[in-house]
Design an enzyme around this catalytic site. Structure first.
Site, short mmCIF file in Angstrom:
data_model
loop_
_atom_site.label_atom_id
_atom_site.label_comp_id
_atom_site.label_asym_id
_atom_site.label_seq_id
_atom_site.Cartn_x
_atom_site.Cartn_y
_atom_site.Cartn_z
N ASP A 88 -5.59 1.84 7.96
CA ASP A 88 -4.56 2.88 8.01
C ASP A 88 -4.76 3.84 9.18
O ASP A 88 -3.91 4.72 9.39
CB ASP A 88 -4.52 3.67 6.68
N LYS A 146 -2.08 10.93 -0.80
CA LYS A 146 -0.99 10.14 -1.40
C LYS A 146 -1.56 8.93 -2.15
O LYS A 146 -1.16 8.63 -3.27
CB LYS A 146 -0.04 9.68 -0.30
N ASN A 147 -2.51 8.23 -1.51
CA ASN A 147 -3.02 6.99 -2.11
C ASN A 147 -3.95 7.23 -3.29
O ASN A 147 -4.33 6.28 -3.97
CB ASN A 147 -3.73 6.14 -1.05
N CYS A 177 6.61 -7.53 3.54
CA CYS A 177 6.35 -6.16 3.98
C CYS A 177 6.18 -6.17 5.50
O CYS A 177 5.79 -7.18 6.08
CB CYS A 177 5.08 -5.72 3.27
N ARG A 235 1.08 -9.40 1.87
CA ARG A 235 0.68 -8.50 0.78
C ARG A 235 1.09 -8.98 -0.62
O ARG A 235 1.85 -8.32 -1.32
CB ARG A 235 1.24 -7.09 1.03
N ARG A 282 7.22 9.28 4.09
CA ARG A 282 6.63 8.67 2.89
C ARG A 282 5.23 9.19 2.63
O ARG A 282 4.79 9.23 1.47
CB ARG A 282 6.54 7.15 3.07
C1 UD1 Z 1 -3.89 0.00 -0.06
C2 UD1 Z 1 -3.32 1.26 0.53
C3 UD1 Z 1 -2.85 1.02 1.96
C4 UD1 Z 1 -3.98 0.42 2.78
C5 UD1 Z 1 -4.60 -0.79 2.09
C6 UD1 Z 1 -5.85 -1.30 2.79
C7 UD1 Z 1 -2.44 2.39 -1.44
C8 UD1 Z 1 -1.23 2.83 -2.19
N1 UD1 Z 1 -2.20 1.68 -0.31
O1 UD1 Z 1 -2.86 -0.97 -0.09
O2 UD1 Z 1 -2.42 2.26 2.50
O3 UD1 Z 1 -3.48 0.02 4.04
O4 UD1 Z 1 -4.97 -0.45 0.74
O5 UD1 Z 1 -6.77 -0.29 2.91
O6 UD1 Z 1 -3.55 2.68 -1.81
N2 UD1 Z 1 -4.29 -9.04 -1.10
C9 UD1 Z 1 -4.08 -10.29 -1.63
N3 UD1 Z 1 -3.76 -10.39 -2.96
C10 UD1 Z 1 -3.66 -9.30 -3.78
C11 UD1 Z 1 -3.89 -8.03 -3.24
C12 UD1 Z 1 -4.20 -7.92 -1.90
O7 UD1 Z 1 -4.17 -11.29 -0.91
O8 UD1 Z 1 -3.37 -9.47 -4.97
C13 UD1 Z 1 -4.63 -8.89 0.33
C14 UD1 Z 1 -3.56 -8.12 1.12
O9 UD1 Z 1 -2.50 -8.95 1.54
C15 UD1 Z 1 -4.38 -7.57 2.28
C16 UD1 Z 1 -5.75 -7.30 1.62
O10 UD1 Z 1 -5.78 -8.08 0.43
O11 UD1 Z 1 -4.52 -8.55 3.26
C17 UD1 Z 1 -6.00 -5.85 1.27
O12 UD1 Z 1 -4.88 -5.35 0.57
P1 UD1 Z 1 -4.99 -4.21 -0.53
O13 UD1 Z 1 -6.32 -3.55 -0.45
O14 UD1 Z 1 -4.57 -4.76 -1.84
O15 UD1 Z 1 -3.88 -3.19 -0.03
P2 UD1 Z 1 -3.03 -2.28 -0.97
O16 UD1 Z 1 -3.82 -1.96 -2.18
O17 UD1 Z 1 -1.65 -2.84 -1.14
#
Ligand code: UD1
Length: 434
Positions: free
Chosen positions: A308, A22-23, A120, A125, A400
Site C-alpha cells: 500500500d 481505515k483497514n 479489481c 484478489r 475512500r
Molecule cells: C488488505 C488491505 C489492502 C492491502 C492488502 C495487502 C484491507 C481492507 N485491505 O487487502 O489495503 O493492499 O491487504 O497488504 O485490509 N489472496 C488469495 N486468496 C484469498 C485472499 C487473498 O489468493 O482468499 C491473495 C491476493 O490476491 C493477494 C494476496 O493474497 O495477491 C494478499 O491479499 P490480501 O492480504 O488478502 O489482501 P486484502 O486482505 O484483500
C-alpha cells in the site's frame, strides 16, 4: 466527478495529524456483528469506505450511529435485531472489504449470503482462502448467481493453514473462530497491526484470542460475545503517505498521532535515501535535506515494505538520483500509477512484477487519472514537486481512504484545491472495486 488541482513547488512544513486506520476500522465494524450488544469504536476515519460499511451493516438491520466531531470520530453499532444477513453486489463491488462480514455472520447468525467481489484494478484478489477456511470450520458453502451462501448450525474449531498470507482472510476467520466450538489454530497468518487491533477488540468483547501479530493465532471459542469500547489504531498508510510527501518536497514535516514502529520498513528505507528521520513516541519528524539517493524496494507482508506504500514510493524514486528497482510481490497489476507518472515526465519501465525507475527526472504538471486508492496518493505526491499545475481526475478513489487529504496538505503549505463538487462530496463516486 471531483478533481484535484495541485500547483507544485512548495516544501511541506509544519505538523499533520493522522486519522484512525481505515483497514482496522472496517474489520472492527464487522466484528460488531458477533454480538447483540453495542460496540463503540473511536478514532474512526471520515472516509468513504466507512460510509459504505455503515450502509452494509444498516442494510442487515444493524443500528449504526456514526458521528464526526472536532474531538471525536465515533461509531456505535448495535446488531441485536439483524434481519438480513447479506452483503449485496451493489456494496461489495464498491468495497471488497465488505466480504469481512462473511465469517462473523455465519458464526453468529448461522448463515450468510455474500456477493463474490469479482475483479479489481490491482489484481485478481480472490477470496478462496476465506471460503476454504470457513469450510474447515464446518460451514457448508455453495455458490450461485455470483453469491456465496454459507451456513452452519455452529462452527467447530479446526487447524487452518493459510496457503498464502492474507490480511482480510486472517481477520475473517479469526472473527468466525471466536464463536466456534472448541479451539481453532490459524497458521501462516498475516501479522499486520490491523490484525492485532482486531484481536484486541475481540478480546475486549470476551473472545479468547492469543498470538495475534505472530504467524500462529489460537482462538478458544466461546458461546457468546458482549459489547465493548475500543479506540482504532492510527492509519500507518496515511502516515507513510505524508512522510513520503514531506521527504520528497524537501520539507520539515512532523506527522503526529502515529506509531513509528508500524512504519519501520518505510522509515528505514527513507534513511537509505538520505532523509533525516526522527522517531519520537507517537510522532515522526522528516527533514528532507539535500538530494535523494536511489534505493530498491520489494513489497512484502508486514513487517516488510507494504504494497500500500509502493505507489507513493515510486513518486519519490522518480526524484532520487540513480536507478531504483521496485518489485511488487503482493498484487499482480499494481503499477497503474507508473504510466501516469510517465506522463508527468518520470522515467519508469515496467518489467513484469518489477518497475525500473531512473531518476532524477524533472516532473511537469499534467492532466492525470487516478486508478485506485494508493495510485491516487502517488499522483498527489508527484504533483507536489511537479513544475506547474497538475489536474488529477477520479479523486473519488482517494476519498475512500484519506480523510480530508486536501485540507491536511493545505495546512502544511501545499497548493491544492478540489473542483467539480456538484453533489455532496461522498455521494459522487461511481461503483468501482479496489
Ligand atoms: C488488505 C488491505 C489492502 C492491502 C492488502 C495487502 C484491507 C481492507 N485491505 O487487502 O489495503 O493492499 O491487504 O497488504 O485490509 N489472496 C488469495 N486468496 C484469498 C485472499 C487473498 O489468493 O482468499 C491473495 C491476493 O490476491 C493477494 C494476496 O493474497 O495477491 C494478499 O491479499 P490480501 O492480504 O488478502 O489482501 P486484502 O486482505 O484483500
Amino acid at each position: 466527478m471531483d478533481k484535484f488541482v495541485i500547483r507544485g513547488g512548495n516544501p511541506l512544513l509544519g505538523t499533520v495529524r493522522i486519522s484512525g486506520a481505515k483497514n482496522a476500522a472496517l474489520p472492527a465494524m464487522a466484528a460488531a456483528l458477533l454480538t447483540e450488544e453495542p460496540v463503540i469504536l473511536e478514532n474512526i476515519p471520515q472516509v468513504r469506505d466507512i460510509e459504505t460499511e455503515r450502509k452494509l451493516l444498516s442494510a442487515m438491520g444493524a443500528e449504526v450511529e456514526l458521528g464526526y466531531g472536532r474531538a471525536q470520530h465515533r461509531t456505535t453499532i448495535c446488531c441485536r435485531d439483524l434481519v438480513n444477513p447479506e452483503a449485496s453486489y451493489e456494496l461489495v463491488k464498491t468495497m471488497r472489504a465488505s466480504t469481512l462480514v462473511l465469517g462473523p455472520l455465519v458464526a453468529r447468525m448461522k448463515s450468510a449470503r455474500v456477493s463474490l467481489p469479482g475483479g479489481c484494478a490491482i489484481g485478481a484478489r480472490p477470496i478462496d482462502l476465506h471460503i476454504k477456511g470457513l469450510e474447515k470450520l464446518g460451514a457448508k458453502i455453495t455458490q450461485e448467481h455470483g453469491y456465496i451462501q454459507a451456513s452452519a448450525e455452529r462452527l467447530k474449531g479446526a487447524r487452518i493453514v493459510f496457503e498464502k498470507i492474507t490480511v482480510t482472510g486472517t481477520e475473517d476467520l479469526l472473527m468466525a473462530a471466536t464463536l466456534a466450538e472448541g479451539e481453532t489454530v490459524l497458521e501462516n497468518c498475516a501479522r499486520e497491526p490491523e490484525v492485532v487491533d482486531l484481536a484486541v477488540l475481540l478480546n475486549k468483547m470476551g473472545a479468547q484470542v492469543e498470538g495475534a501479530g505472530t504467524q500462529t493465532i489460537r482462538v478458544h471459542g466461546v458461546e457468546k460475545l458482549h459489547g465493548a469500547r475500543h479506540r482504532i489504531i492510527p492509519d500507518l498508510i496515511e502516515a507513510g503517505t505524508f512522510i513520503i510527501a514531506g521527504a520528497l518536497t524537501g520539507g520539515d514535516l512532523t506527522v503526529t498521532s502515529c506509531d513509528p514502529i508500524h512504519l519501520d520498513a518505510l522509515l528505514t528505507k527513507l534513511e537509505d535515501c538520505g532523509v533525516t528521520v526522527h522517531r519520537n513516541g507517537e510522532s515522526v519528524r522528516i527533514v528532507g535535506n539535500g538530494p535523494l539517493k536511489c534505493a530498491d524496494i520489494i513489497t512484502e507482508e508486514y513487517p516488510g515494505f507494504p504494497t500500500d506504500m509502493q505507489a507513493q514510493y515510486m513518486a519519490l524514486a522518480t526524484q532520487a538520483n540513480g536507478t531504483s528497482i521496485i518489485t511488487e510481490n503482493i498484487f499482480e497489476n499494481r503499477f497503474m500509477h507508473a504510466l501516469e507518472l510517465v506522463r508527468m515526465g518520470a522515467n519508469v519501465r515496467i518489467e513484469g512484477s518489477r518497475a525500473v525507475v531512473r531518476g532524477r527526472t524533472a516532473l511537469s504538471g499534467a492532466a492525470v487519472q487516478a486508478s485506485d486508492l494508493r495510485a491516487s496518493a502517488s499522483l498527489v505526491i508527484a504533483a507536489l514537486v511537479a513544475d506547474g499545475e497538475t489536474i488529477i481526475d477520479r479523486v473519488y478513489h482517494i476519498d475512500r481512504g484519506y480523510e480530508h487529504i486536501e485540507e491536511k496538505l493545505k495546512g502544511v503549505g501545499a497548493q491544492i484545491r478540489r473542483i467539480g463538487e456538484l453533489l455532496p462530496r461522498r455521494m459522487t463516486a461511481p461503483a468501482v472495486a479496489s
